[in-house]
Design an enzyme around this catalytic site. Structure first.
Site: not given
Ligand code: G3P
Ligand code: MG
Length: 259
Positions: A28, A55, A57, A70, A130
């Site tokens: 993550h 993953e 953002d 993020h 993301e």
């Molecule tokens: O993509 C999964 C997760 O990252 C979504 O929540 O807030 O951590 O970006 P967040």
């Molecule tokens: Mg995310």
């Protein structure tokens, strides 16, 4: 080595993509807790820990360049101040995005999406990118992020776009229909299948607490991938694996090897 999530389901092609391409465990924000989120150091940390997938953002600068971050504001994870959407790329590129985490990462820059994707290609990582639009820039962010990802996808980088914003996903679909998409939700909505069909998405990503075993079974039986964020508890990891969930996001890099 942990016994981790495994799916015995026969992979189903959705929108021409085999959802079994998802690695069972995904780091993550690149490197979970071990490195500053959404940095190249984080991606290297995830890879070094044994993760096959990461993953992160992506959000647009004031002048439309996608960076990994993020929050809509800079304060929590960088030395900058104010809104990402009000800050030009040249300023974003000059910020320290590592000092907040620990002294070892002082000087770690806020990376562009382009640099992050190039690193993933170099390391042979699978990517969940993301799309994280700042408010009011949903379609623009979807279009630009998909446009940035498309050449990497075409060159063989395994990549799935996801977003909480359906407007961003729809813009991504129009800009680069060949790049697979996943709808990101907190709690699975009753009309999940209609939404996935409308977006021509390959998978649903949801918070692990917003999923029941029956709903998981229905999503998987319909041929969609199913990924849950953010699972930092070993018991929960095992339970979701038993449900057949395709992939799990975790901050715990020590969970590597569960696949
Ligand atoms: O993509 C999964 C997760 O990252 C979504 O929540 O807030 O951590 O970006 P967040
Ligand atoms: Mg995310």
């Amino acid at each position: 080595m942990d016994s981790g999530p495994r799916s015995t389901r026969t992979p189903a092609p959705v929108a021409g993509v085999f959802v079994s391409a998802y690695p069972p465990l995904i780091a993550h924000r690149g490197g979970g807790n071990r490195a500053p989120e959404n940095t190249l150091a984080a991606i290297r940390a995830g890879h070094a820990a044994g993760f096959r997938g990461v993953e992160f953002d992506a959000m647009l600068s004031a002048d439309g360049i996608p960076f990994l971050i993020h929050d809509e504001t800079l304060e929590r994870t960088t030395t900058g101040r104010g809104a990402v959407a009000a800050t030009v790329a040249a300023v974003l590129a000059s910020l320290d995005a590592g000092a907040w985490h620990s002294p070892a990462y002082v000087g770690e820059p806020l990376p562009t999406l382009d640099a992050a994707l190039a690193l993933c290609r170099e390391l042979g990582l699978w990517v969940n990118l993301e799309i994280k639009p700042s408010r009011g820039r949903e379609a623009e962010t979807g279009r630009v992020v998909a446009g940035t990802a498309a050449p990497f996808h075409a060159a063989g980088l395994p990549l799935v776009l996801s977003s909480f914003s359906e407007a961003a996903l729809e813009a991504a679909r129009q800009a680069a229909p060949e790049v697979p998409r996943a709808l990101l939700v907190e709690t699975v909505p009753a009309d999940w299948q209609a939404r996935l069909q409308r977006l021509q998405a390959v998978a649903l990503h949801c918070h692990h607490a917003g999923l029941s075993q029956d709903t998981a079974a229905a999503i998987l039986a319909a041929g969609y991938g199913l990924a849950c964020y953010t699972v930092n508890d070993r018991q929960r990891l095992a339970t979701l694996g038993q449900w057949g969930v395709t992939a799990l996001f975790t901050d715990r890099l020590e969970f590597a090897g569960a696949d």
